[in-house]
Scaffold this motif. Structure first.
Motif, PDB file in Angstrom:
ATOM      1  N   ASP B 215       0.846  -1.202   0.000  1.00 13.82           N
ATOM      2  CA  ASP B 215       0.000   0.000   0.000  1.00 13.82           C
ATOM      3  C   ASP B 215       0.876   1.246   0.000  1.00 13.82           C
ATOM      4  OD1 ASP B 215      -1.973   1.823   0.172  1.00 13.82           O
ATOM      5  OD2 ASP B 215      -2.604   1.337   2.215  1.00 13.82           O
ATOM      6  N   SER B 216       1.447   1.556  -1.177  1.00  7.63           N
ATOM      7  CA  SER B 216       2.360   2.702  -1.269  1.00  7.63           C
ATOM      8  C   SER B 216       2.044   3.480  -2.535  1.00  7.63           C
ATOM      9  CB  SER B 216       3.808   2.212  -1.309  1.00  7.63           C
ATOM     10  OG  SER B 216       4.032   1.494  -2.501  1.00  7.63           O
ATOM     11  N   PRO B 217       2.413   4.774  -2.561  1.00  7.29           N
ATOM     12  CA  PRO B 217       2.178   5.567  -3.778  1.00  7.29           C
ATOM     13  C   PRO B 217       2.911   4.974  -4.980  1.00  7.29           C
ATOM     14  CG  PRO B 217       2.982   6.956  -1.976  1.00  7.29           C
ATOM     15  CD  PRO B 217       3.010   5.556  -1.486  1.00  7.29           C
ATOM     16  N   GLU B 218       4.084   4.354  -4.728  1.00  6.90           N
ATOM     17  CA  GLU B 218       4.857   3.778  -5.837  1.00  6.90           C
ATOM     18  C   GLU B 218       4.074   2.639  -6.499  1.00  6.90           C
ATOM     19  OE1 GLU B 218       6.145   4.117  -2.754  1.00  6.90           O
ATOM     20  OE2 GLU B 218       7.620   5.716  -3.016  1.00  6.90           O
ATOM     21  N   ALA B 219       3.523   1.750  -5.679  1.00 11.06           N
ATOM     22  CA  ALA B 219       2.762   0.628  -6.230  1.00 11.06           C
ATOM     23  C   ALA B 219       1.553   1.136  -7.002  1.00 11.06           C
ATOM     24  CB  ALA B 219       2.325  -0.308  -5.106  1.00 11.06           C
ATOM     25  N   ALA B 220       0.876   2.128  -6.437  1.00  9.43           N
ATOM     26  CA  ALA B 220      -0.298   2.686  -7.106  1.00  9.43           C
ATOM     27  C   ALA B 220       0.098   3.302  -8.443  1.00  9.43           C
ATOM     28  CB  ALA B 220      -0.966   3.732  -6.217  1.00  9.43           C
ATOM     29  N   LYS B 221       1.280   3.945  -8.459  1.00  8.01           N
ATOM     30  CA  LYS B 221       1.756   4.574  -9.686  1.00  8.01           C
ATOM     31  C   LYS B 221       1.947   3.523 -10.788  1.00  8.01           C
ATOM     32  CE  LYS B 221       3.936   7.705 -12.268  1.00  8.01           C
ATOM     33  NZ  LYS B 221       3.142   8.503 -13.154  1.00  8.01           N
ATOM     34  N   GLY B 222       2.543   2.390 -10.433  1.00  7.60           N
ATOM     35  CA  GLY B 222       2.758   1.322 -11.408  1.00  7.60           C
ATOM     36  C   GLY B 222       1.450   0.850 -12.030  1.00  7.60           C
ATOM     37  N   LEU B 223       0.441   0.642 -11.171  1.00 13.33           N
ATOM     38  CA  LEU B 223      -0.858   0.202 -11.682  1.00 13.33           C
ATOM     39  C   LEU B 223      -1.526   1.295 -12.499  1.00 13.33           C
ATOM     40  CD1 LEU B 223      -2.387  -1.753  -8.650  1.00 13.33           C
ATOM     41  CD2 LEU B 223      -1.060  -2.613 -10.573  1.00 13.33           C
ATOM     42  N   GLN B 224      -1.320   2.554 -12.031  1.00 16.02           N
ATOM     43  CA  GLN B 224      -1.913   3.693 -12.735  1.00 16.02           C
ATOM     44  C   GLN B 224      -1.421   3.748 -14.187  1.00 16.02           C
ATOM     45  OE1 GLN B 224      -3.975   6.391 -11.083  1.00 16.02           O
ATOM     46  NE2 GLN B 224      -4.477   6.371 -13.255  1.00 16.02           N
ATOM     47  N   VAL B 225      -0.077   3.595 -14.361  1.00 15.94           N
ATOM     48  CA  VAL B 225       0.498   3.658 -15.706  1.00 15.94           C
ATOM     49  C   VAL B 225      -0.116   2.576 -16.586  1.00 15.94           C
ATOM     50  CG1 VAL B 225       2.621   3.338 -17.023  1.00 15.94           C
ATOM     51  CG2 VAL B 225       2.653   4.708 -14.944  1.00 15.94           C
TER      52      VAL B 225
END
Lengths: 353, 412
Positions: B215-225
């Motif tokens: 649950d981190s902004p980095e993980a969310a960023k990967g999915l977002q891309v």
């Protein structure tokens, strides 16, 4: 042997005369004859069933934080059931992405599959049966053609439709021919549900048609003749004569199909692998076993068992799906089935097995 | 009903309770014939391999048993035999993600003390994946890392970063093909792809102690891309039905500019008669944010059953399986990625198999999937939420939050 026969005869002496007849005096001998079967059934069905229910009240193995090895769990009380029914994972609500959180989705989608595909199968089945029941040239060929899907194993059917529903498969090409953009048949929530229903209907309508056909063939032709003389319309003949007379085999077919779809596993497991919200209850049981939650899965499979048993009860009690041929002496008055009904039902039982 | 029966049959087999310390060193000096169990051998490697061993060890013959070619069924078969404490399975092939589960159940023999297996010369991530609770439980036998297959006839220099790759999608559009695909269906491959994308942006799915930290902004960023480029069509719509084979098919049909896949594709795409890209493609490391990306580690290992009677022989067999000669044969005959560093730098092999250096880079940078006894539940948590996020049914932030919660609940 003769002693047995004698004593049974003796025991029936005091009973009212209507018990005597074709079935009189068969009690103990009958019991002796079925005893091996009962023992056998107890071993292969009752024991595993009770064992599964017992296990469903045991905790699954848990990890010992000190050794990082698994230790057995002990008694679980009702926690395996609250896990599914109340969506409790430990002390919190099961988060999305856990198997527990899929329970109600799986329940609804299983009931959805059951309702929709059985309704379609009944309608198509009656239609096919009426066609097969007519006299026309090449009837044998048509009957054989209609039966082919039922002869194919479900796993093969599922793979077949998997290829048909592939993104560049036949289904999408046909849709493209009439200007509809391709669908993701095995992933898109609604398409995936209907992909399964289409494949299931394709496969099992012949079964339905076959049972209904057996019923249709036992209706004597003079009933229709009489109706014709009375000036009944085609629709009236169908609703007033055909439907009531095929009711028993029809209800048996519906019962079998309903129970089948309630425990459906292979078709969605191969066709969609549960994508698009098509995980059925049985798939959930298997997934839970794969994750090592044996006892928890026992609770779930007990729930599935209760659901199926309850449905079967409703059908037999209120739906007229009388799968067991009752001896004439115990026949109830309210049963207004024609004499032809029961032999068909018995016939159907042996076919469904 | 059938379900209940099946559960009872399976579960009653473990009536004795299989937990505890089964992994003692009992039988550590036992020698004699053993059985080696592995999944279906499609490349025809197993029989000659066992014959080589048997010729050299006439008194300690190995019998090979092949399971099905489906990972799930292999797993089920092993679990059933372990639960029955069956001593007839001596050495078992284990998928990298099963090690922790089998070790924690006490089914694998720790490779320590008398049974220690030297691991110098092995690629570090493969050893790490075989280690649970700071103990080595299996010998890595084959590895796997993802690579980026690209059309060398259309793309002169492969993209080094993810953004560079997306900018090349115009080439795909010009040629009427799809730009990029991996394996985005809801299955284990989806977990591999999802973790790769989250890792690429600096996320950690679990920390070093095994605690979920997804649950981190980095993980969310990967999915977002991923979700963004799925929405705008750089990733084709049908990619969410792709497993390995469907995505390979699309690439071989010339419909895909960039493909993320495992090394096995290399030989097939350059030899299949139906392949339209023979001589027109090459491989590169997966692109990352500012340099090479991180692949998910795949592959198999071999462990010694805790119930084996001839563990000394079994250990020798593990050493044999990981010997340079066997590793080399497996690579040449079956495209199995070796676990020994030396093979990747063998000049003769590199000239014959030009993808080896790329593969080595992929594996040395690879991140293994969470090493946890609850791996199936963890994988399920990732798959479900990834699948919802890429289709836009859930925001990436909500997806990683749910992933985290589901992974935590799996361990409780």
């Amino acid at each position: 042997m003769s002693a047995v026969a004698q004593s049974t005869r003796g025991s029936t002496k005091g009973k009212p005369p209507k018990e005597r007849g074709l079935h009189a005096g068969q009690g103990r001998q009958g019991l002796l004859l079925v005893a091996p079967t009962l023992v056998f059934l107890a071993i292969i069905i009752i024991y595993p069933l009770l064992r599964a229910i017992y296990l469903s009240f045991q905790k699954d193995e848990g990890l010992d934080p000190a050794t990082k090895l698994f230790v057995s769990g002990g008694s679980a009380g009702l926690s395996n059931y609250t896990h599914w029914l109340l969506q409790k994972c430990g002390n919190v609500d099961c988060p999305p992405g856990t198997i527990g959180a899929l329970f109600y989705d799986a329940l609804w989608v299983t009931l959805f599959f059951t309702a929709v595909s059985v309704i379609i199968e009944v309608l198509l089945g009656i239609w096919f049966a009426m066609i097969m029941n007519r006299d026309f040239k090449g009837r044998g060929l048509v009957r054989a053609a209609i039966l082919i899907p039922w002869a194919i194993p479900t796993a093969v059917t599922a793979k077949l439709w998997y290829f048909i529903f592939a993104y560049d498969g036949i289904a999408n090409r046909l849709l493209g021919g009439v200007g509809i953009s391709p669908r993701l048949w095995t992933s898109d929530p609604w398409s995936a549900k209907f992909a399964i229903i289409i494949a299931d209907v394709w496969k099992t309508t012949p079964f339905m048609a076959l049972l209904i056909l057996a019923g249709l063939q036992l209706i004597p032709g003079d009933v229709y003749e009489a109706a014709q003389i009375d000036g009944a319309s085609k629709w009236q003949t169908f609703v007033r004569i055909t439907l009531p007379l095929v009711k028993v085999p029809l209800m048996v077919a519906v019962l079998f199909r309903t129970l089948d779809v309630l425990r459906i596993y292979d078709l969605p497991a191969i066709l969609t692998q549960g994508a698009g919200g098509t995980t059925s209850l049985s798939m959930l049981v298997i997934n839970q076993i794969r994750q090592g939650g044996f006892n928890n899965a026992s609770a779930l499979s007990t729930l599935v068992f209760l659901l199926i048993a309850f449905t079967a009860f409703l059908f037999i009690r209120f739906g007229g799906a009388d799968v067991i041929q009752r001896p004439p002496s115990s026949k109830k008055k309210k049963d207004q089935e024609p004499a032809v009904g029961n032999p068909v039902a018995a016939n159907a039982t042996s076919m469904g097995a | 009903m059938t379900g209940a029966v099946a559960v009872a049959l399976v579960a009653s087999a473990c009536g004795g309770g299989s937990g505890g310390s089964g992994g003692s060193s009992a039988g550590a000096s036992g020698r004699g014939p053993i059985t080696y169990v592995q999944g279906k051998d499609n490349a025809g490697l197993l029989a000659p391999q066992v014959a080589r061993w048997n010729a050299a060890h006439p008194t300690e013959k190995v019998t090979a048993k092949e399971q099905s070619d489906k990972a799930d069924q292999q797993h089920d078969d092993l679990v059933q035999h372990f639960q029955a404490k069956d001593p007839s399975y001596d050495v078992v092939a284990v998928d990298v993600v099963w090690t922790a589960e089998f070790a924690a159940k006490g089914w694998l023999t720790p490779l320590t003390g008398k049974l220690a297996l030297p691991t110098t010369g092995f690629l570090a991530p493969t050893v790490k994946a075989a280690t649970y609770n700071k103990t080595l439980y299996a010998a890595p036998t084959s590895s796997d890392g993802a690579m980026l297959y690209y059309r060398s006839d259309l793309v002169k220099t492969p993209p080094k970063t993810i953004d560079e790759m997306w900018s090349m999608c115009s080439i795909a559009k010009k040629n009427g093909m799809d730009c990029f695909a991996g394996q985005f269906a809801k299955y284990e491959g989806g977990t591999c792809n999802a973790t790769e994308w989250m890792n690429a942006y600096g996320a950690k799915v679990v920390d070093d102690a095994g605690k979920p930290t997804v649950d981190s902004p980095e993980a969310a960023k990967g999915l977002q891309v991923l979700a963004d480029h799925y929405k705008n069509g750089d990733i084709p719509k049908q990619a969410i039905t792709y497993q390995e084979e469907q995505s390979r098919q699309s690439f071989e049909d010339g419909k895909l500019l960039f493909l993320r896949n495992w090394p096995y594709v290399y030989n097939l795409a350059s030899t299949d008669k139906s392949s339209k890209v023979i001589g027109k493609f090459a491989v590169a490391p997966l692109p990352g944010v500012s340099g090479p990306g991180t692949s998910t580690l795949g592959g198999h290992m071999a462990g010694i059953s805790a119930f084996s009677k001839n563990k000394a022989t079994a250990l020798d067999f593990l050493k044999f399986l990981t010997s340079p000669e066997e590793q080399k044969t497996n690579m040449e005959k079956g495209s199995l990625a070796p676990v020994l560093e030396s093979i990747y730098t063998d000049p003769a092999l590199v000239s014959k198999y030009p993808y080896l250096p790329v593969l080595k880079e992929s594996i040395t940078n690879a991140v293994s999937r969470p090493v946890t006894p609850f791996y199936p539940a963890v994988s399920q948590a990732i798959q479900e939420n990834f699948f919802a996020a890429i289709q836009g049914q859930k925001t990436p932030q909500a997806a990683v939050k749910d992933m985290q919660a589901a992974m935590q609940s799996a361990g409780s």
